[in-house]
Motif scaffolding. Structure first.
Motif, mmCIF file in Angstrom:
data_model
loop_
_atom_site.group_PDB
_atom_site.id
_atom_site.type_symbol
_atom_site.label_atom_id
_atom_site.label_comp_id
_atom_site.label_asym_id
_atom_site.label_seq_id
_atom_site.Cartn_x
_atom_site.Cartn_y
_atom_site.Cartn_z
ATOM 1 N N SER A 3 0.829 -1.204 0.000
ATOM 2 C CA SER A 3 0.000 0.000 0.000
ATOM 3 C C SER A 3 0.865 1.257 0.000
ATOM 4 O O SER A 3 0.609 2.216 -0.737
ATOM 5 C CB SER A 3 -0.921 -0.001 1.225
ATOM 6 O OG SER A 3 -1.692 1.179 1.278
ATOM 7 N N ARG A 4 1.905 1.236 0.830
ATOM 8 C CA ARG A 4 2.802 2.391 0.867
ATOM 9 C C ARG A 4 3.570 2.530 -0.442
ATOM 10 O O ARG A 4 3.817 3.656 -0.911
ATOM 11 C CB ARG A 4 3.782 2.246 2.034
ATOM 12 C CG ARG A 4 4.763 3.402 2.155
ATOM 13 C CD ARG A 4 5.708 3.226 3.321
ATOM 14 N NE ARG A 4 6.517 2.012 3.171
ATOM 15 C CZ ARG A 4 7.434 1.620 4.051
ATOM 16 N NH1 ARG A 4 7.635 2.334 5.147
ATOM 17 N NH2 ARG A 4 8.120 0.509 3.850
ATOM 18 N N GLN A 5 3.951 1.413 -1.028
ATOM 19 C CA GLN A 5 4.663 1.455 -2.312
ATOM 20 C C GLN A 5 3.831 2.235 -3.344
ATOM 21 O O GLN A 5 4.351 3.113 -4.048
ATOM 22 C CB GLN A 5 4.907 0.025 -2.834
ATOM 23 C CG GLN A 5 5.655 -0.893 -1.897
ATOM 24 C CD GLN A 5 7.152 -0.883 -2.097
ATOM 25 O OE1 GLN A 5 7.667 -0.186 -2.961
ATOM 26 N NE2 GLN A 5 7.860 -1.631 -1.278
ATOM 27 N N ILE A 6 2.554 1.899 -3.412
ATOM 28 C CA ILE A 6 1.682 2.539 -4.401
ATOM 29 C C ILE A 6 1.533 4.029 -4.124
ATOM 30 O O ILE A 6 1.584 4.865 -5.036
ATOM 31 C CB ILE A 6 0.312 1.835 -4.419
ATOM 32 C CG1 ILE A 6 0.480 0.396 -4.920
ATOM 33 C CG2 ILE A 6 -0.677 2.597 -5.293
ATOM 34 C CD1 ILE A 6 -0.766 -0.442 -4.785
ATOM 35 N N THR A 7 1.381 4.378 -2.854
ATOM 36 C CA THR A 7 1.247 5.782 -2.486
ATOM 37 C C THR A 7 2.475 6.591 -2.907
ATOM 38 O O THR A 7 2.366 7.679 -3.475
ATOM 39 C CB THR A 7 1.033 5.918 -0.969
ATOM 40 O OG1 THR A 7 -0.193 5.271 -0.605
ATOM 41 C CG2 THR A 7 0.970 7.386 -0.555
ATOM 42 N N LEU A 8 3.656 6.018 -2.630
ATOM 43 C CA LEU A 8 4.884 6.734 -2.974
ATOM 44 C C LEU A 8 5.079 6.836 -4.480
ATOM 45 O O LEU A 8 5.590 7.851 -4.980
ATOM 46 C CB LEU A 8 6.089 6.043 -2.332
ATOM 47 C CG LEU A 8 6.123 6.060 -0.801
ATOM 48 C CD1 LEU A 8 7.392 5.400 -0.285
ATOM 49 C CD2 LEU A 8 6.014 7.488 -0.269
ATOM 50 N N ILE A 9 4.695 5.792 -5.204
ATOM 51 C CA ILE A 9 4.790 5.854 -6.670
ATOM 52 C C ILE A 9 3.883 6.959 -7.212
ATOM 53 O O ILE A 9 4.263 7.725 -8.104
ATOM 54 C CB ILE A 9 4.434 4.497 -7.293
ATOM 55 C CG1 ILE A 9 5.549 3.476 -7.008
ATOM 56 C CG2 ILE A 9 4.211 4.620 -8.800
ATOM 57 C CD1 ILE A 9 5.202 2.055 -7.381
ATOM 58 N N GLU A 10 2.673 7.051 -6.653
ATOM 59 C CA GLU A 10 1.740 8.085 -7.100
ATOM 60 C C GLU A 10 2.224 9.489 -6.746
ATOM 61 O O GLU A 10 2.117 10.417 -7.554
ATOM 62 C CB GLU A 10 0.360 7.855 -6.468
ATOM 63 C CG GLU A 10 -0.413 6.689 -7.038
ATOM 64 C CD GLU A 10 -1.836 6.674 -6.510
ATOM 65 O OE1 GLU A 10 -2.009 6.397 -5.305
ATOM 66 O OE2 GLU A 10 -2.756 6.978 -7.284
ATOM 67 N N ASP A 11 2.761 9.643 -5.525
ATOM 68 C CA ASP A 11 3.091 10.986 -5.028
ATOM 69 C C ASP A 11 4.473 11.462 -5.462
ATOM 70 O O ASP A 11 4.658 12.637 -5.801
ATOM 71 C CB ASP A 11 3.016 11.001 -3.498
ATOM 72 C CG ASP A 11 1.600 10.782 -2.988
ATOM 73 O OD1 ASP A 11 0.659 10.842 -3.803
ATOM 74 O OD2 ASP A 11 1.434 10.525 -1.776
#
Length: 442
Positions: free
Chosen positions: A164-172
């Motif tokens: 979940s954090r991986q996806i957030t960081l990729i998006e941001d």
């Protein structure tokens, strides 16, 4: 860039000169400083003075992983501990871990090697780079990290897990590059889709994937799912870590070896005979510049081949094929040698299957039974209605025939509902061997 790219375009003759000079120096140093190497060379009847040509390396004895375990923890180090600045090692899940050390110069060389590799993969200074390899004793995370910084790119040290954090960081953070095991990146893609996100619309343009064998079919899937260039990177802690070799983004046909630091051979895994270029066998590496932990003719257990021809990208360095598998992972199914990646290459042709599978070995009386557990995609599972449906039965027969036609073996296929197999946050577990457990239950 603060490193020299000239080494990647040297003539074969000039590269051989550099390798021979460094090989002589390394052999003499380990002979004088590491009792293990002196004893092994004495037993083989060879001295440092016998190394006068590159071909003379064949006079030297091999190193194996068992040698590292038998000399645990620091008996293979060629420098005093006061000169060692970092230690890495394996997990030790099959006994004591293998331990390797680095001097400051070793770390500087490693960072340069990885920086060159990232450029080869399509990276450039200023890139934001999402590094999802694990940090710690495993060399992947810190190995890539130091190379990212040496290149002048921006390292995002997210490590593995916490998808979940991986996806957030990729998006941001909007990285341009990403590194991880290919199986874990598939998990990230899968989770993105569950959230209604389109993986093809991220900022990522190239991915550096390794730490496990993976097929061309998986590469095609990763590139299609993320709309990126996916390149293979190779390394192992005993030799250095990630960056020993890497594919170029222009051609993606063989991994360019950092030949100024590593000398590669291919041998017959049964006889130890050195094989010619193009022949498939066990990959052997000798380090040429490592100070703390030099390796001499280290048998990696990985199956590959070598190609000395210059690449269309302009690099002249020796290329190794992508790893077909490990000697230890080779399955012998009714007398036929099969690697999991060969099974993967067949399974990934079928859009009805999710990109997750496992080979399960069971004891069936006196014989071994091989099952391939596959997951259906949510879409196909929904259309089929149940695992007993005619559509699933037809698919099972179709895949069974494809494996038989391609690999010449018959396996038991077991179709599973979506999300049944355990997802990996690091290296995927492709082989589950239950034979010992079955024997214990008898």
């Amino acid at each position: 860039m603060i490193f020299n790219m000239e080494m990647e375009t040297l003539s074969r003759g000039k590269m051989t000169e550099i390798q021979l000079e460094r090989l002589k120096e390394t052999v003499r140093r380990v002979y004088e400083r590491v009792p293990f190497h002196k004893q092994a060379m004495d037993a083989a009847g060879v001295t440092p003075d016998d190394i006068q040509t590159i071909e003379d390396i064949q006079k030297l004895p091999f190193m194996k992983k068992t040698d590292l375990r038998e000399n645990y923890p620091f008996n293979l180090f060629a420098v005093d501990m006061s000169e060692v600045v970092r230690i890495h090692g394996s997990s030790g899940t099959k006994g004591k871990p293998t331990v390797v050390g680095y001097t400051k110069q070793d770390l500087d060389n490693w960072a340069e090697i990885v920086a060159r590799g990232i450029c080869c993969a399509g990276g450039k200074p200023g890139d934001i780079f999402h590094n999802a390899y694990g940090y710690g004793l495993f060399t992947g995370g810190l190995g890539l990290h130091n190379g990212i910084e040496r290149l002048g790119a921006v390292a995002v040290p997210v490590s593995g897990g916490n998808t979940s954090r991986q996806i957030t960081l990729i998006e941001d953070f909007k990285p341009r590059g990403i590194s991880a095991t290919p199986s874990y990146v598939l998990n990230i893609v899968e989770e993105m889709k569950k959230r209604g996100l389109d993986p093809r619309k991220t900022s990522i343009k190239y991915g550096i994937f390794g730490a496990e064998p993976w097929s061309e079919e998986l590469r095609a899937q990763l590139e299609a799912e993320l709309d990126i260039k996916a390149v293979d990177i190779y390394g192992l802690s005993e030799v250095m870590g990630p960056g020993v070799s890497i594919e170029c983004h222009e051609v993606q046909d063989g991994l360019h070896i950092a030949e100024d630091h590593f000398l590669a051979e291919i041998i017959d895994p049964n006889t130890g005979e050195v094989l010619p270029y193009g022949a498939e066998g066990e990959l052997v590496f000798t380090s040429l510049t490592k100070e703390a932990f030099p390796v001499i003719r280290y048998r990696t257990g990985d199956i590959a081949s070598l190609n000395p021809e210059p690449c269309k990208c302009g690099r002249t360095t020796m290329r190794m094929s992508r790893i077909k598998g490990r000697v230890d992972d080779m399955l012998i199914i009714r007398g036929v040698n099969v690697f999991p990646t060969e099974i993967e290459s067949v399974l990934f042709r079928f859009a009805q299957l999710a990109p997750h599978y496992q080979v399960v070995i069971e004891r069936d009386g006196a014989l071994d039974r091989f099952e391939v557990h596959c997951e259906l995609t949510p879409e196909f599972a929904g259309e089929a209605g149940s695992l007993e449906s005619p559509a699933v039965s037809a698919l099972t027969k179709q895949i069974s025939h494809a494996i038989k036609d391609t690999l010449g073996v018959t396996v038991v296929l077991r179709m599973l509902p979506p999300n049944s197999l355990l997802r990996s946050e690091g290296k995927a577990i492709r082989i589950l061997d239950n034979r010992n457990r079955s024997q214990a239950a008898i």
